[in-house]
Design a protein around this motif. Structure first.
Motif, PDB file in Angstrom:
ATOM      1  N   TYR A  72       0.846  -1.193   0.000  1.00  0.00           N
ATOM      2  CA  TYR A  72       0.000   0.000   0.000  1.00  0.00           C
ATOM      3  C   TYR A  72       0.883   1.246   0.000  1.00  0.00           C
ATOM      4  CZ  TYR A  72      -3.376  -3.511   1.361  1.00  0.00           C
ATOM      5  OH  TYR A  72      -4.147  -4.645   1.387  1.00  0.00           O
ATOM      6  N   SER A  73       0.340   2.333  -0.546  1.00  0.00           N
ATOM      7  CA  SER A  73       1.067   3.599  -0.621  1.00  0.00           C
ATOM      8  C   SER A  73       0.203   4.738  -0.105  1.00  0.00           C
ATOM      9  CB  SER A  73       1.452   3.922  -2.075  1.00  0.00           C
ATOM     10  OG  SER A  73       2.262   2.918  -2.641  1.00  0.00           O
ATOM     11  N   LEU A  74       0.854   5.676   0.576  1.00  0.00           N
ATOM     12  CA  LEU A  74       0.224   6.950   0.917  1.00  0.00           C
ATOM     13  C   LEU A  74       0.790   7.992  -0.032  1.00  0.00           C
ATOM     14  CD1 LEU A  74      -1.561   8.681   2.829  1.00  0.00           C
ATOM     15  CD2 LEU A  74       0.514   9.068   4.201  1.00  0.00           C
ATOM     16  N   ALA A  75      -0.090   8.719  -0.715  1.00  0.00           N
ATOM     17  CA  ALA A  75       0.353   9.682  -1.720  1.00  0.00           C
ATOM     18  C   ALA A  75      -0.270  11.050  -1.485  1.00  0.00           C
ATOM     19  CB  ALA A  75      -0.005   9.191  -3.124  1.00  0.00           C
ATOM     20  N   ALA A  76       0.515  12.093  -1.777  1.00  0.00           N
ATOM     21  CA  ALA A  76      -0.007  13.458  -1.847  1.00  0.00           C
ATOM     22  C   ALA A  76      -0.418  13.694  -3.293  1.00  0.00           C
ATOM     23  CB  ALA A  76       1.052  14.461  -1.419  1.00  0.00           C
ATOM     24  N   VAL A  77      -1.648  14.133  -3.492  1.00  0.00           N
ATOM     25  CA  VAL A  77      -2.223  14.205  -4.832  1.00  0.00           C
ATOM     26  C   VAL A  77      -2.718  15.623  -5.109  1.00  0.00           C
ATOM     27  CG1 VAL A  77      -3.884  13.166  -6.412  1.00  0.00           C
ATOM     28  CG2 VAL A  77      -2.989  11.824  -4.495  1.00  0.00           C
ATOM     29  N   GLU A  78      -2.395  16.133  -6.297  1.00  0.00           N
ATOM     30  CA  GLU A  78      -2.832  17.469  -6.697  1.00  0.00           C
ATOM     31  C   GLU A  78      -3.584  17.376  -8.021  1.00  0.00           C
ATOM     32  OE1 GLU A  78       0.562  19.988  -6.889  1.00  0.00           O
ATOM     33  OE2 GLU A  78       1.057  19.763  -4.767  1.00  0.00           O
ATOM     34  N   PRO A  79      -4.902  17.528  -8.001  1.00  0.00           N
ATOM     35  CA  PRO A  79      -5.656  17.528  -9.255  1.00  0.00           C
ATOM     36  C   PRO A  79      -5.474  18.852  -9.988  1.00  0.00           C
ATOM     37  CG  PRO A  79      -7.134  17.895  -7.406  1.00  0.00           C
ATOM     38  CD  PRO A  79      -5.772  17.674  -6.820  1.00  0.00           C
ATOM     39  N   VAL A  80      -4.957  18.796 -11.199  1.00  0.00           N
ATOM     40  CA  VAL A  80      -4.769  20.014 -11.995  1.00  0.00           C
ATOM     41  C   VAL A  80      -6.106  20.464 -12.567  1.00  0.00           C
ATOM     42  CG1 VAL A  80      -3.569  21.019 -13.980  1.00  0.00           C
ATOM     43  CG2 VAL A  80      -2.409  19.328 -12.525  1.00  0.00           C
ATOM     44  N   THR A  81      -6.904  19.504 -13.004  1.00  0.00           N
ATOM     45  CA  THR A  81      -8.265  19.773 -13.453  1.00  0.00           C
ATOM     46  C   THR A  81      -9.230  19.296 -12.367  1.00  0.00           C
ATOM     47  OG1 THR A  81      -8.190  17.671 -14.639  1.00  0.00           O
ATOM     48  CG2 THR A  81      -7.728  19.658 -15.906  1.00  0.00           C
ATOM     49  N   GLY A  82     -10.513  19.548 -12.558  1.00  0.00           N
ATOM     50  CA  GLY A  82     -11.481  19.246 -11.504  1.00  0.00           C
ATOM     51  C   GLY A  82     -12.650  18.417 -11.973  1.00  0.00           C
TER      52      GLY A  82
END
Length: 213
Positions: free
Chosen positions: A139-149
């Motif tokens: 399993y992974s913990l990730a920081a995620v940034e959506p460029v679009t919505g």
């Protein structure tokens, strides 16, 4: 409703999982974030952006139409910093960009819309438990940034790269969801709007807020 910030123009909250932002024609829910916050503050509030029902985390609402429009404009111009934390099946790459169009479920005949998501791995773990066909589970913990919505963009993009988010009953993996329910008592989507930063519509000050632990 946990309030992170409040002044005369806006309010920032931590939305719990399982709560719709506002009433929709198809929803049978009787409790919504918008109405709950209105009753809590004793005044009208205006939505600025949205979070999925299953997603928890930081949200901002305007306290008058002008403030709401100014804040919404920042979202439209991509001036708002949005960072999510996601717990996903498997080991995602150290960092990456998912550039994959998404079709609107409400308009299935329309062409898919461009959608881009950036992510960075924060941590990873391997458990000595055979949840799937392998002798251990990663399993992974990730920081995620959506460029679009786009709607459910992060959830759909992580499914696209074969790292579905834990607790996602629509786009996820049922065996791993069940493992987290039975082993850890986790019955929710493991996706949180962790950080939100925007410019105050009156003072021009840059504000940043983080989700509650």
């Amino acid at each position: 409703m946990p309030i992170l910030y409040l002044d005369d123009l806006l309010v920032v909250i931590h939305k719990p999982p399982g709560l719709l932002v506002h009433r929709t024609p198809l929803a049978r829910d009787r409790v919504f974030a918008l109405q709950t916050l209105r009753d809590q503050l004793g005044r009208r509030v205006w939505p600025v952006h949205r979070l999925d029902r299953a997603t928890s985390g930081v949200m901002v609402f305007g306290l008058n139409p002008d403030a709401a429009r100014a804040l919404a404009g920042q979202f439209e111009r991509h001036e708002v910093e949005k960072t999510y934390h996601a717990l996903a099946r498997g080991w995602v790459e150290a960092e990456g960009v998912i550039d994959h169009p998404i079709r609107d479920d409400d308009a299935p005949q329309a062409a898919p819309q461009p959608a881009v998501t950036r992510y960075r791995r924060l941590a990873r773990v391997e458990l000595p438990v055979a949840v799937d066909r392998y002798p251990s589970s990663r399993y992974s913990l990730a920081a995620v940034e959506p460029v679009t919505g786009r709607r459910q963009q992060i959830r759909r993009h992580f499914k696209h790269i074969s790292h579905p988010i834990i607790g996602d009953t629509t786009h996820g993996n049922g065996r791993h969801n069940r493992f987290f329910r039975e082993r850890y008592g986790i019955h929710r989507l493991m996706l949180t709007a962790q950080r939100l930063a925007f410019t105050h519509p009156d003072s021009g000050e840059r504000l940043a807020f983080s989700a509650l632990p």
